[in-house]
Design a protein around this motif. Structure first.
Motif, PDB file in Angstrom:
ATOM      1  N   ASP A  34       0.794  -1.228   0.000  1.00  0.00           N
ATOM      2  CA  ASP A  34       0.000   0.000   0.000  1.00  0.00           C
ATOM      3  C   ASP A  34       0.827   1.279   0.000  1.00  0.00           C
ATOM      4  OD1 ASP A  34       0.975  -0.116   2.549  1.00  0.00           O
ATOM      5  OD2 ASP A  34      -0.949   0.054   3.564  1.00  0.00           O
ATOM      6  N   ASP A  35       2.171   1.156   0.047  1.00  0.00           N
ATOM      7  CA  ASP A  35       3.002   2.361   0.070  1.00  0.00           C
ATOM      8  C   ASP A  35       3.853   2.483  -1.192  1.00  0.00           C
ATOM      9  OD1 ASP A  35       4.624   0.225   0.622  1.00  0.00           O
ATOM     10  OD2 ASP A  35       5.537   1.069   2.423  1.00  0.00           O
ATOM     11  N   VAL A  36       3.313   2.006  -2.323  1.00  0.00           N
ATOM     12  CA  VAL A  36       4.057   2.112  -3.580  1.00  0.00           C
ATOM     13  C   VAL A  36       3.400   3.146  -4.495  1.00  0.00           C
ATOM     14  CG1 VAL A  36       4.913  -0.254  -3.487  1.00  0.00           C
ATOM     15  CG2 VAL A  36       2.789   0.228  -4.722  1.00  0.00           C
ATOM     16  N   LEU A  37       4.203   3.661  -5.388  1.00  0.00           N
ATOM     17  CA  LEU A  37       3.751   4.565  -6.437  1.00  0.00           C
ATOM     18  C   LEU A  37       3.825   3.828  -7.764  1.00  0.00           C
ATOM     19  CD1 LEU A  37       5.843   7.688  -5.356  1.00  0.00           C
ATOM     20  CD2 LEU A  37       3.419   7.277  -4.878  1.00  0.00           C
ATOM     21  N   LEU A  38       2.830   4.000  -8.609  1.00  0.00           N
ATOM     22  CA  LEU A  38       2.792   3.325  -9.905  1.00  0.00           C
ATOM     23  C   LEU A  38       3.299   4.261 -10.992  1.00  0.00           C
ATOM     24  CD1 LEU A  38      -0.729   1.633  -9.716  1.00  0.00           C
ATOM     25  CD2 LEU A  38       1.444   0.871  -8.738  1.00  0.00           C
ATOM     26  N   CYS A  39       4.045   3.705 -11.936  1.00  0.00           N
ATOM     27  CA  CYS A  39       4.551   4.510 -13.041  1.00  0.00           C
ATOM     28  C   CYS A  39       3.403   4.882 -13.984  1.00  0.00           C
ATOM     29  CB  CYS A  39       5.640   3.753 -13.802  1.00  0.00           C
ATOM     30  SG  CYS A  39       5.031   2.365 -14.795  1.00  0.00           S
ATOM     31  N   LEU A  86      17.070 -12.297 -10.372  1.00  0.00           N
ATOM     32  CA  LEU A  86      17.381 -11.893  -9.008  1.00  0.00           C
ATOM     33  C   LEU A  86      18.046 -13.020  -8.226  1.00  0.00           C
ATOM     34  CD1 LEU A  86      14.292  -9.702  -8.049  1.00  0.00           C
ATOM     35  CD2 LEU A  86      16.464  -9.042  -9.129  1.00  0.00           C
ATOM     36  N   SER A  87      18.677 -12.632  -7.138  1.00  0.00           N
ATOM     37  CA  SER A  87      19.443 -13.566  -6.317  1.00  0.00           C
ATOM     38  C   SER A  87      18.527 -14.535  -5.582  1.00  0.00           C
ATOM     39  CB  SER A  87      20.284 -12.788  -5.303  1.00  0.00           C
ATOM     40  OG  SER A  87      20.822 -13.656  -4.324  1.00  0.00           O
ATOM     41  N   PRO A  88      18.842 -15.842  -5.614  1.00  0.00           N
ATOM     42  CA  PRO A  88      18.046 -16.795  -4.831  1.00  0.00           C
ATOM     43  C   PRO A  88      18.359 -16.713  -3.342  1.00  0.00           C
ATOM     44  CG  PRO A  88      19.860 -17.911  -5.944  1.00  0.00           C
ATOM     45  CD  PRO A  88      19.876 -16.496  -6.435  1.00  0.00           C
ATOM     46  N   ALA A  89      19.440 -15.997  -2.975  1.00  0.00           N
ATOM     47  CA  ALA A  89      19.835 -15.909  -1.575  1.00  0.00           C
ATOM     48  C   ALA A  89      19.262 -14.684  -0.878  1.00  0.00           C
ATOM     49  CB  ALA A  89      21.363 -15.875  -1.475  1.00  0.00           C
ATOM     50  N   GLU A  90      18.769 -13.713  -1.657  1.00  0.00           N
ATOM     51  CA  GLU A  90      18.254 -12.480  -1.073  1.00  0.00           C
ATOM     52  C   GLU A  90      16.732 -12.512  -1.065  1.00  0.00           C
ATOM     53  OE1 GLU A  90      20.431  -8.836  -2.063  1.00  0.00           O
ATOM     54  OE2 GLU A  90      18.483  -7.937  -2.535  1.00  0.00           O
ATOM     55  N   TRP A  91      16.144 -11.721  -0.183  1.00  0.00           N
ATOM     56  CA  TRP A  91      14.685 -11.647  -0.103  1.00  0.00           C
ATOM     57  C   TRP A  91      14.094 -11.207  -1.441  1.00  0.00           C
ATOM     58  CZ3 TRP A  91      18.184  -8.629   2.528  1.00  0.00           C
ATOM     59  CH2 TRP A  91      18.283  -7.297   2.130  1.00  0.00           C
ATOM     60  N   THR A  92      12.942 -11.731  -1.774  1.00  0.00           N
ATOM     61  CA  THR A  92      12.255 -11.368  -3.013  1.00  0.00           C
ATOM     62  C   THR A  92      11.505 -10.055  -2.812  1.00  0.00           C
ATOM     63  OG1 THR A  92      11.987 -13.683  -3.650  1.00  0.00           O
ATOM     64  CG2 THR A  92      10.500 -12.085  -4.678  1.00  0.00           C
ATOM     65  N   PRO A  93      11.716  -9.053  -3.660  1.00  0.00           N
ATOM     66  CA  PRO A  93      11.004  -7.779  -3.475  1.00  0.00           C
ATOM     67  C   PRO A  93       9.496  -7.987  -3.647  1.00  0.00           C
ATOM     68  CG  PRO A  93      12.834  -7.541  -5.031  1.00  0.00           C
ATOM     69  CD  PRO A  93      12.639  -9.006  -4.810  1.00  0.00           C
ATOM     70  N   THR A  94       8.747  -7.676  -2.605  1.00  0.00           N
ATOM     71  CA  THR A  94       7.302  -7.909  -2.640  1.00  0.00           C
ATOM     72  C   THR A  94       6.491  -6.609  -2.673  1.00  0.00           C
ATOM     73  OG1 THR A  94       7.362  -8.133  -0.213  1.00  0.00           O
ATOM     74  CG2 THR A  94       7.388 -10.162  -1.509  1.00  0.00           C
ATOM     75  N   GLN A  95       7.165  -5.481  -2.895  1.00  0.00           N
ATOM     76  CA  GLN A  95       6.403  -4.227  -3.015  1.00  0.00           C
ATOM     77  C   GLN A  95       5.433  -4.301  -4.187  1.00  0.00           C
ATOM     78  OE1 GLN A  95       9.614  -4.400  -2.339  1.00  0.00           O
ATOM     79  NE2 GLN A  95       9.860  -3.255  -0.450  1.00  0.00           N
ATOM     80  N   GLY A  96       5.841  -4.969  -5.253  1.00  0.00           N
ATOM     81  CA  GLY A  96       4.989  -5.255  -6.391  1.00  0.00           C
ATOM     82  C   GLY A  96       5.462  -6.555  -7.003  1.00  0.00           C
ATOM     83  N   LEU A  97       4.647  -7.585  -6.958  1.00  0.00           N
ATOM     84  CA  LEU A  97       5.074  -8.907  -7.413  1.00  0.00           C
ATOM     85  C   LEU A  97       3.926  -9.596  -8.142  1.00  0.00           C
ATOM     86  CD1 LEU A  97       7.423 -11.016  -7.310  1.00  0.00           C
ATOM     87  CD2 LEU A  97       6.349 -11.926  -5.244  1.00  0.00           C
ATOM     88  N   VAL A  98       4.253 -10.229  -9.273  1.00  0.00           N
ATOM     89  CA  VAL A  98       3.271 -10.960 -10.073  1.00  0.00           C
ATOM     90  C   VAL A  98       3.678 -12.422 -10.137  1.00  0.00           C
ATOM     91  CG1 VAL A  98       2.082 -11.114 -12.293  1.00  0.00           C
ATOM     92  CG2 VAL A  98       2.971  -8.906 -11.516  1.00  0.00           C
ATOM     93  N   LEU A 143       8.388  -0.791 -12.428  1.00  0.00           N
ATOM     94  CA  LEU A 143       7.082  -0.173 -12.661  1.00  0.00           C
ATOM     95  C   LEU A 143       6.491   0.453 -11.400  1.00  0.00           C
ATOM     96  CD1 LEU A 143       5.457  -2.794 -15.068  1.00  0.00           C
ATOM     97  CD2 LEU A 143       6.991  -0.883 -15.579  1.00  0.00           C
ATOM     98  N   VAL A 144       7.103   0.198 -10.244  1.00  0.00           N
ATOM     99  CA  VAL A 144       6.650   0.842  -9.009  1.00  0.00           C
ATOM    100  C   VAL A 144       7.844   1.403  -8.257  1.00  0.00           C
ATOM    101  CG1 VAL A 144       4.703  -0.761  -8.829  1.00  0.00           C
ATOM    102  CG2 VAL A 144       6.758  -1.174  -7.479  1.00  0.00           C
ATOM    103  N   ASP A 145       7.575   2.419  -7.456  1.00  0.00           N
ATOM    104  CA  ASP A 145       8.568   2.982  -6.548  1.00  0.00           C
ATOM    105  C   ASP A 145       7.984   2.932  -5.139  1.00  0.00           C
ATOM    106  OD1 ASP A 145      10.890   4.123  -5.619  1.00  0.00           O
ATOM    107  OD2 ASP A 145      10.546   6.113  -6.489  1.00  0.00           O
ATOM    108  N   HIS A 146       8.825   3.180  -4.161  1.00  0.00           N
ATOM    109  CA  HIS A 146       8.416   3.145  -2.756  1.00  0.00           C
ATOM    110  C   HIS A 146       8.245   4.568  -2.257  1.00  0.00           C
ATOM    111  CE1 HIS A 146       8.595   2.277   1.561  1.00  0.00           C
ATOM    112  NE2 HIS A 146       8.469   1.000   1.286  1.00  0.00           N
ATOM    113  N   GLU A 147       7.107   4.842  -1.653  1.00  0.00           N
ATOM    114  CA  GLU A 147       6.921   6.156  -1.043  1.00  0.00           C
ATOM    115  C   GLU A 147       7.907   6.338   0.106  1.00  0.00           C
ATOM    116  OE1 GLU A 147       2.742   6.192   0.036  1.00  0.00           O
ATOM    117  OE2 GLU A 147       2.367   7.610  -1.581  1.00  0.00           O
TER     118      GLU A 147
END
Length: 320
Positions: A34-39, A86-98, A143-147
């Motif tokens: 809920d804290d993302v901005l859409l392009c 993306l890295s399998p060892a790092e957390w998956t970015p979930t700010q916008g995920l399909v 396609l999204v940024d973080h507020e």
């Protein structure tokens, strides 16, 4: 909505509900925090991107200073690729995920028994994708940024996209351009105005704060630190500019030739976010809009110098 908004803050608690809300007949499922901005043109870009990677987990964001993923995104930007594995060892970015709809349902079932006290949904999603052999790629540009608001998970700092599309248009066929080389063996970090190498080693916690200073260890990746500094356009640059030069030069050498025509503004934004996130607070106060733009331009020039330096090395390997 959060089923327990007065409880202990936990992104995971709401993520469970979001991933379970797959509409009947859907082919893919998108979850946005809920804290993302859409392009601009978000829906059209999203549809085109998913058509190009229908069986992948598609991340629409990566944090501009994450240990490995931000570099992998910058590497893709330098290579002219619309996708960064993306890295399998790092957390998956979930700010916008399909995810493909079937996988989204599987993820919901996977998350359901996990205690909400875990909080970090992104680490649980990474474990799920690794367990199911589901490749995760980031869309480049994002396609999204973080507020710029406080994180619900309580993580300190400022969080923004590594390379945000914003209001820029993407050329026809953009999402079909892909650099299919392996992920590589290292990442370059710019932390408090110093450039470090992070060598990928299995089993090592990705969050550890210890990097290898580039000038001491760049020979391990086949680059002579003296040649990197000798390529500087000026000798009177401040220390932070020389460190950015080294980081961007190594990035260019690693990216090599472009996989496609790319777009200059994508690389420019990837370097600009490095300047914004990688300099120390003291050094950032020395920059105004004009000098920040000049520093970004220096980084872009360093990428091209590094790219050119990699050509003879690659040609030598081919001959061998």
């Amino acid at each position: 909505m959060d089923p327990d908004p007065s409880g202990t803050p936990s992104p995971l608690r709401t993520a469970k509900r979001a991933w379970a809300a797959v509409p009947p007949g859907a082919t893919h499922h998108l979850v946005l925090q809920d804290d993302v901005l859409l392009c601009a043109g978000f829906a059209a870009h999203l549809a085109d991107a998913v058509r190009a990677r229908p069986r992948h987990a598609v991340a629409l964001y990566s944090n501009w200073n994450s240990p490995q993923n931000s570099y992998l995104v910058r590497r893709a930007a330098a290579a002219g690729s619309a996708w960064a594995p993306l890295s399998p060892a790092e957390w998956t970015p979930t700010q916008g995920l399909v995810l493909p709809a079937e996988r989204a349902g599987e993820l919901a079932a996977y998350l359901a028994p996990i205690s909400d006290d875990i909080r970090d949904d992104d680490e649980m999603v990474a474990l799920f994708c690794a367990d199911r052999g589901l490749p995760v790629v980031a869309a480049v540009p994002h396609l999204v940024d973080h507020e710029d608001t406080p994180s619900l998970a309580g993580h300190p700092g400022s969080f923004h996209a590594t390379v945000y599309a914003g209001g820029r248009r993407l050329g026809p066929g953009h999402w079909r351009t892909y650099d299919d080389r392996e992920r590589g063996t290292f990442a370059v970090e710019l932390i408090d105005s110093r450039c470090f190498l992070r060598l990928f080693r299995e089993g090592e916690p990705v969050e550890h704060p210890f990097g290898w200073y580039w000038a001491d260890w760049s020979s391990l990746i086949g680059l002579d630190p003296r040649r990197i500094l000798a390529a500087l356009p000026r000798r009177d640059l401040p220390a932070y500019a020389r460190e950015l030069w080294a980081a961007a030069y190594i990035l260019g050498a690693d990216a090599g030739e472009r996989a496609g025509p790319g777009a200059d503004w994508i690389l420019h934004r990837a370097i600009a976010s490095w300047v914004a996130s990688g300099l120390s607070a003291a050094d950032r106060t020395r920059l105004d809009e004009r000098s920040s733009a000049a520093l970004t331009g220096l980084g872009v020039e360093a990428v091209e110098r590094g790219r050119a330096a990699a050509r003879p090395r690659l040609e030598e390997l081919v001959r061998a």
